[in-house]
Design an enzyme around this catalytic site. Structure first.
Site, PDB file in Angstrom:
ATOM      1  N   CYS A 155       0.839  -1.196   0.000  1.00  0.00           N
ATOM      2  CA  CYS A 155       0.000   0.000   0.000  1.00  0.00           C
ATOM      3  C   CYS A 155       0.873   1.245   0.000  1.00  0.00           C
ATOM      4  O   CYS A 155       2.067   1.189   0.262  1.00  0.00           O
ATOM      5  CB  CYS A 155      -0.905  -0.009   1.227  1.00  0.00           C
ATOM      6  SG  CYS A 155      -1.878  -1.528   1.402  1.00  0.00           S
ATOM      7  N   ARG A 205       1.454   1.653  -6.179  1.00  0.00           N
ATOM      8  CA  ARG A 205       1.679   0.743  -5.058  1.00  0.00           C
ATOM      9  C   ARG A 205       0.405   0.030  -4.621  1.00  0.00           C
ATOM     10  O   ARG A 205       0.455  -0.884  -3.798  1.00  0.00           O
ATOM     11  CB  ARG A 205       2.251   1.521  -3.869  1.00  0.00           C
ATOM     12  CG  ARG A 205       3.607   2.131  -4.109  1.00  0.00           C
ATOM     13  CD  ARG A 205       4.104   2.831  -2.860  1.00  0.00           C
ATOM     14  NE  ARG A 205       4.346   1.869  -1.792  1.00  0.00           N
ATOM     15  CZ  ARG A 205       5.515   1.307  -1.542  1.00  0.00           C
ATOM     16  NH1 ARG A 205       6.552   1.589  -2.306  1.00  0.00           N
ATOM     17  NH2 ARG A 205       5.669   0.468  -0.555  1.00  0.00           N
ATOM     18  N   TRP A 214      -3.619  -1.860  -1.477  1.00  0.00           N
ATOM     19  CA  TRP A 214      -3.558  -3.142  -2.182  1.00  0.00           C
ATOM     20  C   TRP A 214      -4.017  -4.174  -1.155  1.00  0.00           C
ATOM     21  O   TRP A 214      -3.335  -4.428  -0.171  1.00  0.00           O
ATOM     22  CB  TRP A 214      -2.135  -3.422  -2.666  1.00  0.00           C
ATOM     23  CG  TRP A 214      -2.022  -4.628  -3.544  1.00  0.00           C
ATOM     24  CD1 TRP A 214      -2.175  -4.683  -4.892  1.00  0.00           C
ATOM     25  CD2 TRP A 214      -1.714  -5.964  -3.125  1.00  0.00           C
ATOM     26  NE1 TRP A 214      -1.986  -5.965  -5.340  1.00  0.00           N
ATOM     27  CE2 TRP A 214      -1.704  -6.771  -4.290  1.00  0.00           C
ATOM     28  CE3 TRP A 214      -1.450  -6.567  -1.899  1.00  0.00           C
ATOM     29  CZ2 TRP A 214      -1.431  -8.146  -4.247  1.00  0.00           C
ATOM     30  CZ3 TRP A 214      -1.188  -7.927  -1.848  1.00  0.00           C
ATOM     31  CH2 TRP A 214      -1.179  -8.692  -3.017  1.00  0.00           C
ATOM     32  N   ASN A 257       0.732   0.105   6.123  1.00  0.00           N
ATOM     33  CA  ASN A 257       1.228  -0.771   5.065  1.00  0.00           C
ATOM     34  C   ASN A 257       1.944  -1.929   5.749  1.00  0.00           C
ATOM     35  O   ASN A 257       2.832  -1.717   6.567  1.00  0.00           O
ATOM     36  CB  ASN A 257       2.198  -0.018   4.151  1.00  0.00           C
ATOM     37  CG  ASN A 257       2.806  -0.910   3.081  1.00  0.00           C
ATOM     38  OD1 ASN A 257       2.221  -1.923   2.712  1.00  0.00           O
ATOM     39  ND2 ASN A 257       3.973  -0.546   2.597  1.00  0.00           N
ATOM     40  N   GLY A 258       1.551  -3.156   5.414  1.00  0.00           N
ATOM     41  CA  GLY A 258       2.155  -4.328   6.035  1.00  0.00           C
ATOM     42  C   GLY A 258       1.098  -5.335   6.455  1.00  0.00           C
ATOM     43  O   GLY A 258      -0.057  -5.259   6.033  1.00  0.00           O
ATOM     44  N   GLU A 304      10.936 -14.402 -18.554  1.00  0.00           N
ATOM     45  CA  GLU A 304      10.591 -12.997 -18.368  1.00  0.00           C
ATOM     46  C   GLU A 304       9.574 -12.531 -19.402  1.00  0.00           C
ATOM     47  O   GLU A 304       8.651 -11.781 -19.093  1.00  0.00           O
ATOM     48  CB  GLU A 304      11.856 -12.140 -18.424  1.00  0.00           C
ATOM     49  CG  GLU A 304      11.633 -10.644 -18.324  1.00  0.00           C
ATOM     50  CD  GLU A 304      11.036 -10.180 -17.012  1.00  0.00           C
ATOM     51  OE1 GLU A 304      10.634  -9.004 -16.931  1.00  0.00           O
ATOM     52  OE2 GLU A 304      10.960 -10.991 -16.063  1.00  0.00           O
ATOM     53  N   LYS A 312       5.903 -10.995 -18.431  1.00  0.00           N
ATOM     54  CA  LYS A 312       5.439  -9.680 -18.856  1.00  0.00           C
ATOM     55  C   LYS A 312       4.069  -9.782 -19.527  1.00  0.00           C
ATOM     56  O   LYS A 312       3.186  -8.963 -19.301  1.00  0.00           O
ATOM     57  CB  LYS A 312       6.442  -9.049 -19.827  1.00  0.00           C
ATOM     58  CG  LYS A 312       7.669  -8.498 -19.167  1.00  0.00           C
ATOM     59  CD  LYS A 312       7.345  -7.294 -18.311  1.00  0.00           C
ATOM     60  CE  LYS A 312       8.349  -7.116 -17.198  1.00  0.00           C
ATOM     61  NZ  LYS A 312       8.226  -8.047 -16.084  1.00  0.00           N
ATOM     62  N   GLU A 371       1.419 -10.470 -16.841  1.00  0.00           N
ATOM     63  CA  GLU A 371       1.209  -9.381 -15.891  1.00  0.00           C
ATOM     64  C   GLU A 371       0.263  -8.313 -16.408  1.00  0.00           C
ATOM     65  O   GLU A 371      -0.592  -7.823 -15.650  1.00  0.00           O
ATOM     66  CB  GLU A 371       2.555  -8.711 -15.553  1.00  0.00           C
ATOM     67  CG  GLU A 371       3.421  -9.472 -14.591  1.00  0.00           C
ATOM     68  CD  GLU A 371       4.710  -8.733 -14.312  1.00  0.00           C
ATOM     69  OE1 GLU A 371       5.084  -8.628 -13.126  1.00  0.00           O
ATOM     70  OE2 GLU A 371       5.356  -8.257 -15.264  1.00  0.00           O
ATOM     71  N   HIS A 405       8.675 -32.607 -23.425  1.00  0.00           N
ATOM     72  CA  HIS A 405       8.457 -33.523 -22.315  1.00  0.00           C
ATOM     73  C   HIS A 405       7.107 -33.278 -21.639  1.00  0.00           C
ATOM     74  O   HIS A 405       6.973 -33.456 -20.434  1.00  0.00           O
ATOM     75  CB  HIS A 405       9.594 -33.401 -21.302  1.00  0.00           C
ATOM     76  CG  HIS A 405      10.914 -33.851 -21.833  1.00  0.00           C
ATOM     77  ND1 HIS A 405      11.274 -35.166 -21.919  1.00  0.00           N
ATOM     78  CD2 HIS A 405      11.952 -33.136 -22.343  1.00  0.00           C
ATOM     79  CE1 HIS A 405      12.481 -35.268 -22.440  1.00  0.00           C
ATOM     80  NE2 HIS A 405      12.922 -34.038 -22.712  1.00  0.00           N
ATOM     81  N   LYS A 410       3.397  -2.499  -7.276  1.00  0.00           N
ATOM     82  CA  LYS A 410       4.789  -2.390  -7.686  1.00  0.00           C
ATOM     83  C   LYS A 410       5.743  -3.006  -6.683  1.00  0.00           C
ATOM     84  O   LYS A 410       6.613  -3.789  -7.041  1.00  0.00           O
ATOM     85  CB  LYS A 410       5.139  -0.919  -7.901  1.00  0.00           C
ATOM     86  CG  LYS A 410       6.579  -0.675  -8.329  1.00  0.00           C
ATOM     87  CD  LYS A 410       6.852  -1.291  -9.681  1.00  0.00           C
ATOM     88  CE  LYS A 410       8.260  -0.988 -10.159  1.00  0.00           C
ATOM     89  NZ  LYS A 410       8.579  -1.726 -11.395  1.00  0.00           N
TER      90      LYS A 410
END
Length: 615
Positions: free
Chosen positions: A2, A27, A75, A101-102, A488, A492, A495, A511, A610
């Site tokens: 947050c 955030r 968040w 935040n936490g 990566e 992307k 996301e 496989h 983020k």
């Protein structure tokens, strides 16, 4: 994850708080809220959704008047995103308000205790427990600072908090443990926030609170005053830092999205990462932050790289680099798993924590575990003064500038560049000949120019993406150094476009995952010329035989690939160890254009934030 902003000073608080929230929205953007103390009243406005919803609500209310306030963008962790669970939270006497935040790990036990004392709860959050606990102590006779200290002594978990009270209308109290919080020193004022982006418009001088520290901030007629203590009320003297960023760096500057801006900034950001760190004439890598540990690095028996998400992919590239160029045993660990599996840390082990923000909770916890077991700890981070940078024995900053887009781009290329320099730094001291390292340094110095050429293909990549953007399942495949790039690229796409994508080694595809391939399925091969090129071509043939549509990232002079791929994104030819620095760039643009074409908010993808500052 947050975002927190808090202000005390001579100005009206609400405009500064809203401005700060807008800069922190990356955030978290599930809900938001503001609390202002004025005229001996505590006034709160909260709203579900983006900051714009809150701003409309405040305008309808005529604004909140007062020069002391706190604000929050959320968040969600505990409780669904709605107005009831939005911050700020109050105690049930409406004496104090708090943003957080936490995660409070023992919130259930604290809630039970407070309910038995007659307190009534209104939300599903762990944060409301803190508000009720501090309110209980404050209404019981403690001043606000003492109530915060006493309350936090009962808390298990992570927190960055800001608290105000109608009983002390000129006082702001902030504290942290495990979640970032900095205090900006303004003109007759203080502004505290989770991130420098909310502060830079007002001051460049900040204090980064340490774990278990509490700051009491007041702004009276005689000027602002600050008292910093531990939660046990032991006074401490914090250091003042200068922010190494500018307001222009966190503006869109004409781009549609921060992600696109940051992709396009990579030639400059890599130039900044390399500046002053490579000496081509002497064949040396100059990493001043590692000078005190150079001997330990050369003598290292084992290097563990740890991170999460994109940083973990950079660690994988680092593993290849360290074993190839420095001839040292290296391995990669998910930070979230490292601390819980009783890891073996022997004498001569170095742990490298990789994180853009330097505040990633899992990576920070893994770092603590490694240090407790006797490892030498290094940090590869972007944010100056962040927790990881302060808690490692040494480290290297990325210097890529602030990254606002939730999907990391320039930080990833910065991380790989730093890890490349680190491998060369160690390798030169062990066995690499001067002419060999000089060759690599000359090639590394050309990376910004190479990336600039790749970025010129943006419109072409967009046009090719249009042809396949309606497909909901993709594969990304690569070998050797380009296997992490495949991972990566898939991340992307997931996301920001919400397309299901899987990255894996190209040989692993047959496989099992090849069963997923159907007619027209997009399969992206990262296939520049290298030691495994012929094998990659064989893998492409296997996919073509099942009807897959091939998108290849290949060298500019590779004419063979056109026989197999419907689409080819071209990159300059570079030595294999340096390929990931450029082969990832077309995949960043591919993901960006796919998300835009699908109509998604690129900079604020659903369910993501983020900086992941909770486990």
């Amino acid at each position: 994850m947050c975002g927190i902003v808090a202000y005390v000073g001579p100005k009206q608080a609400q405009p500064l708080l809203l401005e700060g929230l807008k800069r922190l929205e990356y955030r978290g953007y599930d809900s938001s809220g503001v609390a202002v103390v004025g005229d001996n009243n505590l006034k709160i406005a909260r709203a579900k959704g983006r900051i714009s919803v809150l701003e409309t609500k405040l305008n309808d209310l005529g604004g909140l008047q007062g020069s002391l306030g706190i604000a929050h963008t959320r968040w969600a962790t505990h409780g669904v995103p709605n107005e009831t669970n939005a911050h700020p939270h109050r105690d049930d006497t409406e004496t104090i308000a708090l943003v957080h935040n936490g995660i409070i790990e023992n919130y259930t036990a604290l809630r039970t205790y407070l309910e038995k004392k007659g307190h009534k709860f209104y939300s599903d959050t762990d944060t409301e427990v803190l508000a009720q606990l501090i309110g209980e102590l404050h209404n019981g006779g403690l001043d606000l600072e003492s109530a915060v200290q006493a309350g936090l002594r009962e808390v298990t978990g992570a927190y960055a908090i800001a608290v105000v009270s109608v009983k002390e209308p000129g006082t702001l109290v902030v504290a942290r443990k495990g979640s970032p919080l900095i205090i900006g020193l303004g003109d007759k004022s203080y502004i505290a926030a989770s991130d420098a982006s909310a502060i830079i418009a007002h001051t460049t001088q900040v204090i980064a609170l340490e774990d278990y520290h509490v700051a009491k901030l007041t702004a009276g007629d005689d000027g602002p005053e600050m008292r910093t203590t531990t939660i046990d009320n032991v006074e401490v003297s914090p250091d003042i830092l200068d922010l190494e960023m500018s307001l222009e760096q966190i503006e869109l500057d004409g781009y549609a999205h921060f992600m696109l801006k940051e992709i396009m900034e990579q030639p400059q950001s890599l130039t900044d990462t390399l500046r002053g760190r490579i000496d081509k004439r002497e064949g040396r890598v100059v990493l001043g932050g590692l000078n005190t540990l150079a001997r330990d690095l050369v003598r290292a028996r084992r290097i563990i790289l740890t991170g999460q998400g994109t940083a973990w992919h950079a660690c994988l590239v680092g593993e290849y680099l360290l074993e190839d160029l420095a001839k040292v045993t290296a391995e990669v660990e998910y930070a979230s798993e490292f601390r819980y599996r009783n890891p073996i840390v022997e004498d001569g082990t170095i742990v490298i924590a990789v994180s853009q923000s330097g505040e990633t909770a899992d990576t920070l916890a893994a770092l603590h575990e490694a240090k407790e077991r006797g490892a030498t700890a290094l940090g590869v981070v972007n944010a100056v003064g962040s927790s990881i940078s302060r808690e490692t024995d040494a480290g290297v900053y990325l210097r890529v500038g602030p990254e606002i887009g939730v999907a990391s781009t320039k930080a990833f290329t910065g991380q790989m560049t730093v890890l490349t320099m680190l491998a060369l730094f160690i390798g030169r001291r062990k066995y690499l000949a001067n002419d060999v390292i000089t060759k690599y340094l000359e090639e590394l110095d050309r990376m910004p120019e190479h990336i600039a050429r790749i970025l010129e293909q943006s419109d072409y990549i967009k046009d090719e993406t249009k042809k396949v953007v309606d497909r909901d399942n993709w594969l990304f495949l690569g070998r050797g150094y380009n296997y992490p790039v495949a991972l990566e690229g898939a991340l992307k796409l997931k996301e920001i476009s919400y397309i299901h994508a899987e990255g894996m080694p190209a040989a692993e595809m047959k496989h099992g995952p090849i069963a997923l391939v159907d007619d027209g399925m997009p399969v992206v091969f990262v296939a520049p010329k290298g030691s495994q090129y012929d094998k990659v071509v064989n893998n492409i043939e296997e996919i073509r035989a099942r009807g897959g549509r091939i998108i290849a990232v290949a060298d500019e002079d590779d004419t063979q690939i056109e026989q197999y791929a419907e689409t080819v994104f071209r990159i300059p030819h570079v030595p294999e160890p340096l390929q990931p620095l450029i082969s990832v760039v077309p995949l960043q643009l591919l993901a960006y254009h796919a998300a835009v074409l699908r109509g998604h908010d690129v900079d604020k993808p659903r369910n993501l934030a983020k900086s992941v500052t909770v486990e």
